[in-house]
Design a protein around this motif. Structure first.
Motif, PDB file in Angstrom:
ATOM      1  N   UNK A   1       0.918  -1.276  -0.125  1.00 26.86           N
ATOM      2  CA  UNK A   1      -0.081  -0.100   0.023  1.00 26.86           C
ATOM      3  C   UNK A   1       0.771   1.478  -0.010  1.00 26.86           C
ATOM      4  N   UNK A   2       1.878   0.874   0.034  1.00 24.78           N
ATOM      5  CA  UNK A   2       2.982   2.399  -0.102  1.00 24.78           C
ATOM      6  C   UNK A   2       3.022   3.294  -1.574  1.00 24.78           C
ATOM      7  N   UNK A   3       2.994   4.232  -0.823  1.00 23.39           N
ATOM      8  CA  UNK A   3       2.880   5.274  -1.982  1.00 23.39           C
ATOM      9  C   UNK A   3       3.522   5.665  -3.222  1.00 23.39           C
ATOM     10  N   UNK A   4       5.466   5.336  -2.685  1.00 20.99           N
ATOM     11  CA  UNK A   4       6.194   4.370  -3.474  1.00 20.99           C
ATOM     12  C   UNK A   4       6.478   3.644  -4.620  1.00 20.99           C
ATOM     13  N   UNK A   5       5.772   2.294  -3.780  1.00 24.95           N
ATOM     14  CA  UNK A   5       5.193   0.957  -4.603  1.00 24.95           C
ATOM     15  C   UNK A   5       4.200   1.643  -5.540  1.00 24.95           C
ATOM     16  N   UNK A   6       2.937   2.569  -5.102  1.00 19.34           N
ATOM     17  CA  UNK A   6       2.101   2.615  -6.458  1.00 19.34           C
ATOM     18  C   UNK A   6       2.959   3.912  -7.501  1.00 19.34           C
ATOM     19  N   UNK A   7       3.454   4.264  -6.873  1.00 10.17           N
ATOM     20  CA  UNK A   7       4.021   4.568  -8.055  1.00 10.17           C
ATOM     21  C   UNK A   7       4.882   4.128  -9.152  1.00 10.17           C
ATOM     22  N   UNK A   8       5.306   3.648  -8.300  1.00  9.51           N
ATOM     23  CA  UNK A   8       6.978   2.522  -8.755  1.00  9.51           C
ATOM     24  C   UNK A   8       5.802   1.353  -9.792  1.00  9.51           C
ATOM     25  N   UNK A   9       5.348   1.180  -9.461  1.00 10.83           N
ATOM     26  CA  UNK A   9       4.050  -0.293 -10.599  1.00 10.83           C
ATOM     27  C   UNK A   9       3.156   0.722 -11.964  1.00 10.83           C
ATOM     28  N   UNK A  10       3.468   1.990 -10.890  1.00 13.05           N
ATOM     29  CA  UNK A  10       2.718   3.020 -12.841  1.00 13.05           C
ATOM     30  C   UNK A  10       4.289   3.303 -13.762  1.00 13.05           C
ATOM     31  N   UNK A  11       5.081   3.512 -12.521  1.00 19.10           N
ATOM     32  CA  UNK A  11       6.205   4.097 -13.992  1.00 19.10           C
ATOM     33  C   UNK A  11       7.106   2.263 -14.782  1.00 19.10           C
ATOM     34  N   UNK A  12       6.609   1.206 -13.761  1.00 19.50           N
ATOM     35  CA  UNK A  12       7.131   0.005 -14.584  1.00 19.50           C
ATOM     36  C   UNK A  12       6.512   0.118 -15.679  1.00 19.50           C
ATOM     37  N   UNK A  13       4.813  -0.273 -15.362  1.00 17.36           N
ATOM     38  CA  UNK A  13       4.163  -0.464 -16.260  1.00 17.36           C
ATOM     39  C   UNK A  13       3.969  -0.104 -17.181  1.00 17.36           C
ATOM     40  N   UNK A  14       4.620   1.765 -16.985  1.00 14.85           N
ATOM     41  CA  UNK A  14       5.558   2.770 -18.991  1.00 14.85           C
ATOM     42  C   UNK A  14       6.299   1.780 -19.043  1.00 14.85           C
ATOM     43  N   UNK A  15       7.489   1.230 -18.617  1.00 11.48           N
ATOM     44  CA  UNK A  15       8.646   1.386 -18.927  1.00 11.48           C
ATOM     45  C   UNK A  15       8.067  -0.465 -19.911  1.00 11.48           C
ATOM     46  N   UNK A  16       7.585  -1.115 -19.494  1.00 10.93           N
ATOM     47  CA  UNK A  16       7.173  -2.171 -20.253  1.00 10.93           C
ATOM     48  C   UNK A  16       6.521  -1.274 -21.778  1.00 10.93           C
ATOM     49  N   UNK A  17       5.140  -0.617 -20.997  1.00  4.14           N
ATOM     50  CA  UNK A  17       4.627  -0.966 -22.114  1.00  4.14           C
ATOM     51  C   UNK A  17       5.828  -0.011 -23.172  1.00  4.14           C
ATOM     52  N   UNK A  18       6.039   1.114 -22.649  1.00  2.50           N
ATOM     53  CA  UNK A  18       7.368   1.246 -24.127  1.00  2.50           C
ATOM     54  C   UNK A  18       8.289   0.284 -24.854  1.00  2.50           C
ATOM     55  N   UNK A  19       7.837  -1.153 -23.885  1.00  2.00           N
ATOM     56  CA  UNK A  19       9.211  -1.742 -24.282  1.00  2.00           C
ATOM     57  C   UNK A  19       8.843  -2.875 -25.595  1.00  2.00           C
ATOM     58  N   UNK A  20       7.627  -3.056 -24.974  1.00  2.00           N
ATOM     59  CA  UNK A  20       6.929  -3.630 -25.816  1.00  2.00           C
ATOM     60  C   UNK A  20       5.737  -2.986 -27.571  1.00  2.00           C
ATOM     61  N   UNK A  21       5.646  -1.150 -27.435  1.00  2.00           N
ATOM     62  CA  UNK A  21       5.590  -1.056 -28.260  1.00  2.00           C
ATOM     63  C   UNK A  21       6.309  -1.109 -29.445  1.00  2.00           C
ATOM     64  N   UNK A  22       8.189  -0.753 -28.813  1.00  2.00           N
ATOM     65  CA  UNK A  22       9.322  -1.401 -30.068  1.00  2.00           C
ATOM     66  C   UNK A  22       9.224  -2.458 -30.371  1.00  2.00           C
ATOM     67  N   UNK A  23       9.111  -3.439 -30.261  1.00  2.00           N
ATOM     68  CA  UNK A  23       8.644  -4.328 -30.479  1.00  2.00           C
ATOM     69  C   UNK A  23       7.133  -4.985 -31.394  1.00  2.00           C
TER      70      UNK A  23
END
Length: 506
Positions: A229-251
């Motif tokens: 429930x940490x706000x840092x984890x929630x922010x990290x999850x959003x950031x990580x999701x965007x990173x994975x999406x960006x990599x898959x967009x390149x694929x």
């Protein structure tokens, strides 16, 4: 007189015997500050006649980036949730135009929390006369969302909805504008840059969950993973999701039929530029950039130290002001934070290097023999650094990031692939000897980066599901009018035909 006062002051408060200690302390502070500010880009690029779409352009980081791009002659379209005639937007645009001597700075109204507003802007852009885009910089996702309860009484569910809305806005704009990017000339260097917050590492260490807050409960067969429930984890999850999406967009871009397009050789040059598939396949490059922890968009948001906001915290503002000496040393200024974004904008791509190499061969007529045949980038001497498509950049350098995919998701994916393979074999056996039309399926390579193709596909699918729910929950004025008209028509029809409920509807 002044020198005597200064000498007396120095003698009293800075004794000579402590001069070495004072010098070492000052030097240590300067070194710590220089280290905390991170690397500065060692690249430069002329951005004249380059059209850049910028979201989050009126945040502290966005304004600094907007000014930097304007100084280099870029044509910038900054999206603003407020009307462009409002004083806050009009004055800032005029000020940047004046200080940078660049009149090609524009603001367009687009509320990123409203899918209808996003669609309206993209439709307006795609139907306009000039559809050129050289770069899209999504800077709105960098600003920290979430405040500790000590500084705010806001419900955490509202923060989660805001996080999801920011991510879905990036996905929606990307998918709507992608057709215009795909029909651009092959020699055009196009970059999609997703600016993410620096807390992705907080979520990378735990099993990754792709779910949005709006999609929870939509599918019961998804494994329930332990989440913090940490706000840092929630922010990290959003950031990580965007990173994975960006990599898959390149694929996806690399897997498109026209993905392996290279700059055309100039007239009179027999060398054909060929890029190794390991270097670059598409002229559209998707990149994630993390500016790091900066004072204006990260720390002040954590403290809720916005004195202009009615929900701002006086305690947070007090602590933010008191801690300024430490924050000035250990956190980044907006000027330092944008260095990674500028770096990924300025770095050359293999396509660009090939184009320059081909032009260079034209200038030397004596080497015509060496110009015959393909000019392979894999054998050329590359500069010390080239842009890596789909990578995550932080502190002006590409970094590796491990993403843990739960075994439940991997087992489910293996089972689905096995079922699809069996169904494909059955369809081949039934349709043997017949010329049936086959559905074209992209062959996406699994490079194993950032969770591999599985993580990217799951994130992409989750984006699509969440986008439908988001648009349904936030209808635009047109959709609302249609819904009201439909409800009124249904009510009128029911009043005129009381027995309509007994009839069958097909």
């Amino acid at each position: 007189m002044v020198l005597h006062i200064a000498e007396a002051f120095a003698t009293k408060y800075f004794p000579t015997k402590y001069a070495v200690h004072i010098a070492v302390s000052i030097l240590t502070i300067l070194v710590l500050r220089a280290f905390s500010q991170g690397r500065k880009t060692n690249r430069e690029r002329d951005l004249h006649a380059r059209v850049i779409l910028l979201t989050g352009g009126f945040t502290p980081l966005g304004l600094t980036l907007l000014q930097s791009l304007a100084q280099r002659g870029a044509h910038v379209i900054a999206l603003s949730p407020e009307p462009i005639e409002s004083p806050g937007v009009a004055v800032l645009v005029d000020l940047i135009r004046t200080t940078t001597s660049n009149e090609e700075i524009y603001a367009e109204e687009c509320d990123l929390t409203s899918p209808s507003s996003i669609r309206a802007f993209c439709t307006k852009f795609l139907t306009g006369k000039d559809q050129r885009l050289d770069a899209i910089v999504f800077a709105h996702e960098h600003k920290h969302i979430g405040v500790p309860k000590l500084f705010s009484k806001r419900d955490s569910s509202q923060d989660q909805k805001e996080r999801d809305a920011n991510s879905l806005a990036t996905f929606l704009i990307t998918t709507l504008l992608l057709p215009a990017l795909l029909v651009a000339p092959a020699e055009r260097d196009i970059r999609i840059i997703n600016v993410v917050n620096p807390f992705y590492a907080a979520a990378a260490g735990l099993p990754f969950s792709t779910s949005f807050a709006t999609t929870k409960g939509e599918e019961d067969d998804k494994p329930v993973l332990p989440q913090s429930k940490s706000i840092f984890f929630q922010e990290g999850k959003r950031s990580l999701r965007t990173i994975i999406f960006t990599r898959h967009l390149q694929r996806v871009l690399d897997a498109l039929p026209h993905g392996a397009q290279a700059p055309k050789a100039e007239e009179g040059v027999s060398a054909i530029p060929v890029v190794s598939s390991k270097l670059q396949k598409s002229n559209i490059v998707a990149i994630s950039a993390s500016p790091g922890i900066d004072r204006a968009d990260t720390v002040s948001s954590i403290f809720n130290a916005d004195f202009m906001s009615p929900t701002g915290s006086y305690l947070g503002l007090f602590l933010y002001l008191v801690l300024q000496p430490l924050l000035r040393i250990f956190t980044k200024s907006p000027v330092s934070a944008i260095q990674t974004i500028l770096h990924v904008l300025f770095l050359p791509t293999p396509f660009k290097i090939l184009a320059n190499t081909t032009s260079a061969t034209q200038k030397d007529p004596k080497d015509k023999a060496t110009q015959q045949g393909p000019l392979d980038a894999s054998v050329l001497e590359m500069p010390e650094e080239v842009l890596l498509p789909g990578a995550l950049y932080s502190n002006c350098a590409a970094i590796k990031l491990g993403v843990k995919i739960p075994e439940e998701l991997r087992d489910k994916d293996r089972q689905m692939r096995a079922e699809n393979a069996k169904a494909k074999e059955k369809s081949k056996a039934k349709g043997k000897g017949k010329e049936d039309l086959k559905e074209e399926v992209l062959d996406i390579e699994d490079d194993g980066q950032y969770g591999g193709e599985l993580a990217g596909r799951l994130v992409w699918e989750e984006y699509e599901v969440a986008l439908k729910i988001w648009e349904k929950e936030n209808p635009g004025p047109v959709e609302e009018d249609k819904a009201k008209a439909g409800a009124a028509q249904a009510t009128s029809s029911d009043s005129q035909n009381p027995s309509s409920e007994k009839e069958s509807v097909y």
